[in-house]
Design an enzyme around this catalytic site. Sequence first.
Site, PDB file in Angstrom:
ATOM      1  N   GLY A  58     -28.254 -50.669  19.950  1.00 54.84           N
ATOM      2  CA  GLY A  58     -28.915 -51.620  20.272  1.00 54.84           C
ATOM      3  C   GLY A  58     -30.471 -52.521  20.042  1.00 54.84           C
ATOM      4  O   GLY A  58     -30.834 -51.967  18.981  1.00 54.84           O
ATOM      5  N   CYS A  59     -31.796 -52.821  20.686  1.00 62.08           N
ATOM      6  CA  CYS A  59     -32.411 -52.793  20.007  1.00 62.08           C
ATOM      7  C   CYS A  59     -33.593 -51.763  19.460  1.00 62.08           C
ATOM      8  O   CYS A  59     -33.126 -51.127  20.138  1.00 62.08           O
ATOM      9  CB  CYS A  59     -33.865 -53.805  21.190  1.00 62.08           C
ATOM     10  SG  CYS A  59     -35.580 -53.894  20.317  1.00 62.08           S
ATOM     11  N   PHE A  60     -34.064 -52.167  18.068  1.00 67.09           N
ATOM     12  CA  PHE A  60     -34.311 -50.440  17.571  1.00 67.09           C
ATOM     13  C   PHE A  60     -35.445 -50.371  18.079  1.00 67.09           C
ATOM     14  O   PHE A  60     -35.649 -49.250  17.932  1.00 67.09           O
ATOM     15  CB  PHE A  60     -34.379 -50.905  15.873  1.00 67.09           C
ATOM     16  CG  PHE A  60     -34.916 -52.089  15.132  1.00 67.09           C
ATOM     17  CD1 PHE A  60     -35.886 -52.449  15.737  1.00 67.09           C
ATOM     18  CD2 PHE A  60     -34.358 -51.849  14.035  1.00 67.09           C
ATOM     19  CE1 PHE A  60     -36.197 -53.132  14.872  1.00 67.09           C
ATOM     20  CE2 PHE A  60     -35.084 -53.152  13.300  1.00 67.09           C
ATOM     21  CZ  PHE A  60     -36.020 -53.444  13.339  1.00 67.09           C
ATOM     22  N   TRP A  61     -36.421 -50.806  19.026  1.00 66.32           N
ATOM     23  CA  TRP A  61     -37.794 -50.462  18.643  1.00 66.32           C
ATOM     24  C   TRP A  61     -37.854 -48.841  19.791  1.00 66.32           C
ATOM     25  O   TRP A  61     -38.116 -48.105  19.777  1.00 66.32           O
ATOM     26  CB  TRP A  61     -38.850 -50.961  19.775  1.00 66.32           C
ATOM     27  CG  TRP A  61     -39.162 -52.880  18.571  1.00 66.32           C
ATOM     28  CD1 TRP A  61     -38.741 -52.550  17.001  1.00 66.32           C
ATOM     29  CD2 TRP A  61     -38.941 -53.540  19.356  1.00 66.32           C
ATOM     30  NE1 TRP A  61     -39.583 -54.211  17.439  1.00 66.32           N
ATOM     31  CE2 TRP A  61     -39.235 -54.588  17.661  1.00 66.32           C
ATOM     32  CE3 TRP A  61     -39.402 -54.815  20.617  1.00 66.32           C
ATOM     33  CZ2 TRP A  61     -40.114 -56.166  17.872  1.00 66.32           C
ATOM     34  CZ3 TRP A  61     -39.944 -56.107  20.006  1.00 66.32           C
ATOM     35  CH2 TRP A  61     -40.141 -56.753  19.170  1.00 66.32           C
ATOM     36  N   CYS A 210     -39.066 -52.463  25.844  1.00 69.14           N
ATOM     37  CA  CYS A 210     -37.369 -53.018  24.620  1.00 69.14           C
ATOM     38  C   CYS A 210     -36.872 -51.703  25.558  1.00 69.14           C
ATOM     39  O   CYS A 210     -36.620 -50.366  24.397  1.00 69.14           O
ATOM     40  CB  CYS A 210     -37.840 -52.445  23.438  1.00 69.14           C
ATOM     41  SG  CYS A 210     -36.024 -51.875  22.358  1.00 69.14           S
TER      42      CYS A 210
END
Length: 220
Positions: A58-61, A210
């Site tokens: 998913g969101c890499f942050w 995130c």
Amino acid sequence: MGFLFGTRPTPTSIVNREDALPGRDEPILPHPAPHTVLGTPIDGPWKDGQRSVVVGLGCFWGAEKLFWQIDGVESTAVGYAGGYTPNPTYREVCTGRTGHAETVRVIYDPQEVSFEDLIRTFFEAHDPTQGFRQGNDVGTQYRSVIYAQTDDEVQKAREIAESFSHSLADAGYGGITTDISLLSDTPTKTMYLAEDEHQQYLDKNPNGYCPVHSTGVACR
């Protein structure tokens, strides 16, 4: 058919090579700064004995923060892997026309943390049954991936996935959709670093949002 409440349909396939964006020869981040938390290089050189694995959940942050907090992890970096476009930008990846997933490269000391433990953490930290989405983040760039360095690591990751799939099924989840393969078998054979603003984003932006999308099911 219109979108309901601002949502959009989940894509059903990854762009093919012929339709992918052309990208560029020059890296987006040619001279990366050291890791803002760990103080280590994010693009090498690596110490003897260090290992790496590239994962997407998913969101890499949020995914990057998850891994940099693990004892034995010596560096992390976010980037793009698994697609066709060389040296893509974040905006290009968000179009779905690069074929890449948002990923985290994890550099670790196998004497302090095992590959297997990192993979178990990976599976516990997201829902690997959602295909081309994680929670409200929809797109092929949010797919679940593990890009390993060796055939042995691929086999270990697949065995963990197989075991975890039974626990997920018992909890009412569908089949695992994680792509588990060698990084060297992906179209570009590498992970391209994302822009500096995305590296260690949640350290630079402590109030950033995130979340990881855990199922709450233990991976043993």
